[in-house]
Design a protein around this motif. Structure first.
Motif, PDB file in Angstrom:
ATOM      1  N   THR A   2       0.829  -1.187   0.000  1.00 47.48           N
ATOM      2  CA  THR A   2       0.000   0.000   0.000  1.00 47.48           C
ATOM      3  C   THR A   2       0.865   1.238   0.000  1.00 47.48           C
ATOM      4  O   THR A   2       2.055   1.191   0.295  1.00 47.48           O
ATOM      5  CB  THR A   2      -0.926   0.033   1.223  1.00 47.48           C
ATOM      6  OG1 THR A   2      -0.114   0.037   2.398  1.00 47.48           O
ATOM      7  CG2 THR A   2      -1.857  -1.157   1.243  1.00 47.48           C
ATOM      8  N   ILE A   3       0.241   2.366  -0.300  1.00 42.59           N
ATOM      9  CA  ILE A   3       0.975   3.623  -0.319  1.00 42.59           C
ATOM     10  C   ILE A   3       0.736   4.375   0.970  1.00 42.59           C
ATOM     11  O   ILE A   3       1.624   4.546   1.781  1.00 42.59           O
ATOM     12  CB  ILE A   3       0.574   4.462  -1.543  1.00 42.59           C
ATOM     13  CG1 ILE A   3       1.017   3.731  -2.818  1.00 42.59           C
ATOM     14  CG2 ILE A   3       1.231   5.820  -1.499  1.00 42.59           C
ATOM     15  CD1 ILE A   3       0.699   4.450  -4.077  1.00 42.59           C
ATOM     16  N   SER A  87      -2.794  -1.677 -16.077  1.00 42.59           N
ATOM     17  CA  SER A  87      -3.097  -2.624 -15.003  1.00 42.59           C
ATOM     18  C   SER A  87      -2.301  -2.296 -13.745  1.00 42.59           C
ATOM     19  O   SER A  87      -2.806  -2.458 -12.620  1.00 42.59           O
ATOM     20  CB  SER A  87      -2.809  -4.057 -15.459  1.00 42.59           C
ATOM     21  OG  SER A  87      -1.431  -4.227 -15.738  1.00 42.59           O
ATOM     22  N   GLU A  88      -1.069  -1.855 -13.913  1.00 48.20           N
ATOM     23  CA  GLU A  88      -0.240  -1.494 -12.759  1.00 48.20           C
ATOM     24  C   GLU A  88      -0.753  -0.217 -12.097  1.00 48.20           C
ATOM     25  O   GLU A  88      -0.756  -0.101 -10.863  1.00 48.20           O
ATOM     26  CB  GLU A  88       1.213  -1.348 -13.203  1.00 48.20           C
ATOM     27  CG  GLU A  88       1.833  -2.685 -13.610  1.00 48.20           C
ATOM     28  CD  GLU A  88       3.091  -2.536 -14.442  1.00 48.20           C
ATOM     29  OE1 GLU A  88       3.850  -3.509 -14.534  1.00 48.20           O
ATOM     30  OE2 GLU A  88       3.322  -1.437 -15.005  1.00 48.20           O
ATOM     31  N   VAL A  93      -4.557   2.319  -7.681  1.00 49.40           N
ATOM     32  CA  VAL A  93      -5.888   2.846  -7.329  1.00 49.40           C
ATOM     33  C   VAL A  93      -6.600   1.892  -6.381  1.00 49.40           C
ATOM     34  O   VAL A  93      -7.195   2.323  -5.376  1.00 49.40           O
ATOM     35  CB  VAL A  93      -6.724   3.078  -8.600  1.00 49.40           C
ATOM     36  CG1 VAL A  93      -8.170   3.422  -8.240  1.00 49.40           C
ATOM     37  CG2 VAL A  93      -6.110   4.209  -9.432  1.00 49.40           C
ATOM     38  N   ARG A  94      -6.554   0.597  -6.658  1.00 54.68           N
ATOM     39  CA  ARG A  94      -7.204  -0.377  -5.775  1.00 54.68           C
ATOM     40  C   ARG A  94      -6.637  -0.297  -4.366  1.00 54.68           C
ATOM     41  O   ARG A  94      -7.379  -0.358  -3.379  1.00 54.68           O
ATOM     42  CB  ARG A  94      -7.029  -1.793  -6.329  1.00 54.68           C
ATOM     43  CG  ARG A  94      -7.938  -2.125  -7.498  1.00 54.68           C
ATOM     44  CD  ARG A  94      -7.974  -3.620  -7.746  1.00 54.68           C
ATOM     45  NE  ARG A  94      -6.657  -4.145  -8.080  1.00 54.68           N
ATOM     46  CZ  ARG A  94      -6.157  -4.193  -9.313  1.00 54.68           C
ATOM     47  NH1 ARG A  94      -6.868  -3.713 -10.329  1.00 54.68           N
ATOM     48  NH2 ARG A  94      -4.962  -4.696  -9.535  1.00 54.68           N
ATOM     49  N   ASN A  95      -5.324  -0.151  -4.265  1.00 53.85           N
ATOM     50  CA  ASN A  95      -4.709  -0.055  -2.951  1.00 53.85           C
ATOM     51  C   ASN A  95      -5.199   1.166  -2.187  1.00 53.85           C
ATOM     52  O   ASN A  95      -5.440   1.114  -0.984  1.00 53.85           O
ATOM     53  CB  ASN A  95      -3.184   0.002  -3.080  1.00 53.85           C
ATOM     54  CG  ASN A  95      -2.599  -1.355  -3.418  1.00 53.85           C
ATOM     55  OD1 ASN A  95      -3.174  -2.378  -3.076  1.00 53.85           O
ATOM     56  ND2 ASN A  95      -1.473  -1.372  -4.097  1.00 53.85           N
ATOM     57  N   PHE A 125     -11.519   8.311  -8.840  1.00 51.48           N
ATOM     58  CA  PHE A 125     -10.128   8.324  -8.378  1.00 51.48           C
ATOM     59  C   PHE A 125      -9.258   7.651  -9.427  1.00 51.48           C
ATOM     60  O   PHE A 125      -9.503   6.518  -9.816  1.00 51.48           O
ATOM     61  CB  PHE A 125     -10.029   7.592  -7.039  1.00 51.48           C
ATOM     62  CG  PHE A 125      -8.716   7.781  -6.331  1.00 51.48           C
ATOM     63  CD1 PHE A 125      -8.612   8.667  -5.281  1.00 51.48           C
ATOM     64  CD2 PHE A 125      -7.592   7.073  -6.720  1.00 51.48           C
ATOM     65  CE1 PHE A 125      -7.399   8.851  -4.615  1.00 51.48           C
ATOM     66  CE2 PHE A 125      -6.379   7.247  -6.082  1.00 51.48           C
ATOM     67  CZ  PHE A 125      -6.287   8.135  -5.014  1.00 51.48           C
ATOM     68  N   GLN A 126      -8.196   8.336  -9.884  1.00 51.26           N
ATOM     69  CA  GLN A 126      -7.324   7.807 -10.923  1.00 51.26           C
ATOM     70  C   GLN A 126      -5.869   8.076 -10.579  1.00 51.26           C
ATOM     71  O   GLN A 126      -5.551   9.035  -9.863  1.00 51.26           O
ATOM     72  CB  GLN A 126      -7.640   8.446 -12.281  1.00 51.26           C
ATOM     73  CG  GLN A 126      -9.047   8.188 -12.788  1.00 51.26           C
ATOM     74  CD  GLN A 126      -9.289   8.802 -14.150  1.00 51.26           C
ATOM     75  OE1 GLN A 126      -8.408   8.819 -15.011  1.00 51.26           O
ATOM     76  NE2 GLN A 126     -10.487   9.324 -14.350  1.00 51.26           N
ATOM     77  N   ALA A 127      -5.002   7.226 -11.100  1.00 49.46           N
ATOM     78  CA  ALA A 127      -3.554   7.411 -10.973  1.00 49.46           C
ATOM     79  C   ALA A 127      -2.951   7.427 -12.367  1.00 49.46           C
ATOM     80  O   ALA A 127      -3.376   6.693 -13.255  1.00 49.46           O
ATOM     81  CB  ALA A 127      -2.934   6.284 -10.148  1.00 49.46           C
ATOM     82  N   ARG A 128      -1.954   8.274 -12.549  1.00 49.38           N
ATOM     83  CA  ARG A 128      -1.262   8.341 -13.844  1.00 49.38           C
ATOM     84  C   ARG A 128       0.130   8.912 -13.653  1.00 49.38           C
ATOM     85  O   ARG A 128       0.440   9.489 -12.603  1.00 49.38           O
ATOM     86  CB  ARG A 128      -2.048   9.187 -14.846  1.00 49.38           C
ATOM     87  CG  ARG A 128      -2.282  10.626 -14.414  1.00 49.38           C
ATOM     88  CD  ARG A 128      -2.914  11.451 -15.529  1.00 49.38           C
ATOM     89  NE  ARG A 128      -4.179  10.887 -15.965  1.00 49.38           N
ATOM     90  CZ  ARG A 128      -5.352  11.184 -15.423  1.00 49.38           C
ATOM     91  NH1 ARG A 128      -5.420  12.045 -14.410  1.00 49.38           N
ATOM     92  NH2 ARG A 128      -6.456  10.639 -15.870  1.00 49.38           N
ATOM     93  N   PHE A 129       0.962   8.739 -14.662  1.00 54.00           N
ATOM     94  CA  PHE A 129       2.278   9.355 -14.682  1.00 54.00           C
ATOM     95  C   PHE A 129       2.322  10.386 -15.800  1.00 54.00           C
ATOM     96  O   PHE A 129       1.968  10.096 -16.939  1.00 54.00           O
ATOM     97  CB  PHE A 129       3.383   8.312 -14.896  1.00 54.00           C
ATOM     98  CG  PHE A 129       3.941   7.755 -13.620  1.00 54.00           C
ATOM     99  CD1 PHE A 129       5.098   8.279 -13.060  1.00 54.00           C
ATOM    100  CD2 PHE A 129       3.304   6.721 -12.961  1.00 54.00           C
ATOM    101  CE1 PHE A 129       5.612   7.782 -11.883  1.00 54.00           C
ATOM    102  CE2 PHE A 129       3.798   6.209 -11.778  1.00 54.00           C
ATOM    103  CZ  PHE A 129       4.958   6.740 -11.233  1.00 54.00           C
ATOM    104  N   ASN A 130       2.768  11.580 -15.466  1.00 55.11           N
ATOM    105  CA  ASN A 130       2.989  12.644 -16.450  1.00 55.11           C
ATOM    106  C   ASN A 130       4.387  13.208 -16.235  1.00 55.11           C
ATOM    107  O   ASN A 130       4.716  13.636 -15.120  1.00 55.11           O
ATOM    108  CB  ASN A 130       1.950  13.759 -16.290  1.00 55.11           C
ATOM    109  CG  ASN A 130       0.548  13.298 -16.625  1.00 55.11           C
ATOM    110  OD1 ASN A 130       0.331  12.651 -17.646  1.00 55.11           O
ATOM    111  ND2 ASN A 130      -0.413  13.614 -15.765  1.00 55.11           N
TER     112      ASN A 130
END
Length: 213
Positions: A2-3, A87-88, A93-95, A125-130
């Motif tokens: 988890t984060i 998927s990663e 997000v699931r965590n 809620f979303q996660a991404r890399f920029n």
């Protein structure tokens, strides 16, 4: 994996292997409590969404510092290709949802008509890399439409335990979208009445400055 975890670095990280060891060793270098915080830095952007002259939602974006982003990418990169696929990112997000950031008010603290309110649920809620930096985005719906001409609205972005330090994005910190009442503007300051971290830190406080009757 988890984060933001409730144990260990509560409100911070609980990661695998070398990443967790790195953070523990880095923290040990600081010998006084006042110098052991924060561990993670987040630059935030907020979009205040209006409809029919009332505030209906906040759209929040967190962008993490480069070191933290690198550690997360290395920890969640299961296939070892140096980046995170959909998927990663979905696992991150699931965590977050399983860990229940609602226990921490999603580090988003509201004040409506002088009453402090916590955020227990968010949408999208979303996660991404920029540009190699990890970002989270989410939407905070207002339970009741808020007329800022009649009811004062303010918010703060902070971690009450100060493991994480929040600042506003330099270029695009706060927007008002939709049909906000004319003359409304956000005023950024500090919450002098509700200090955190043993009273040593006054967190940010943003007030929507409109005529309140």
């Amino acid at each position: 994996m988890t984060i933001f975890a409730r144990s260990g670095f509560r409100g911070l990280l609980r990661l695998r292997g070398a990443t967790a060891l790195f953070l523990i060793l880095a923290s040990a270098l600081w010998v006084t409590p006042a110098r052991s915080h924060p561990h993670v830095w987040i630059s935030a952007r907020v979009n205040l969404v209006f409809a029919e002259k009332t505030l209906t939602a906040m759209e929040v974006t967190w962008t993490f510092d480069d070191l933290y982003s690198t550690l997360i990418r290395e920890d969640f990169d299961k296939n070892g290709d140096g980046k995170l696929d959909s998927s990663e990112l979905a696992e991150i997000v699931r965590n977050q949802l399983e860990e229940n950031l609602g226990d921490y008010s999603y580090f988003t603290h509201l004040e409506i008509g002088g009453e402090r309110r916590r955020v227990t649920e968010v949408e999208d809620f979303q996660a991404r890399f920029n540009d190699e930096l990890l970002s989270f985005t989410f939407r905070v719906p207002m339970l009741d439409k808020i007329d800022p001409n009649r009811l004062e609205f303010a918010f703060g972005l902070y971690d009450e335990e100060y493991y994480i330090e929040f600042s506003l994005d330099r270029d695009d910190p706060i927007r008002l979208s939709g049909d906000a009442p004319a003359g409304c503007k956000p005023v950024v300051g500090y919450d002098m009445n509700n200090p955190i971290y043993f009273g040593a830190v006054n967190p940010m406080r943003v007030t929507l400055n409109c005529h309140v009757g």
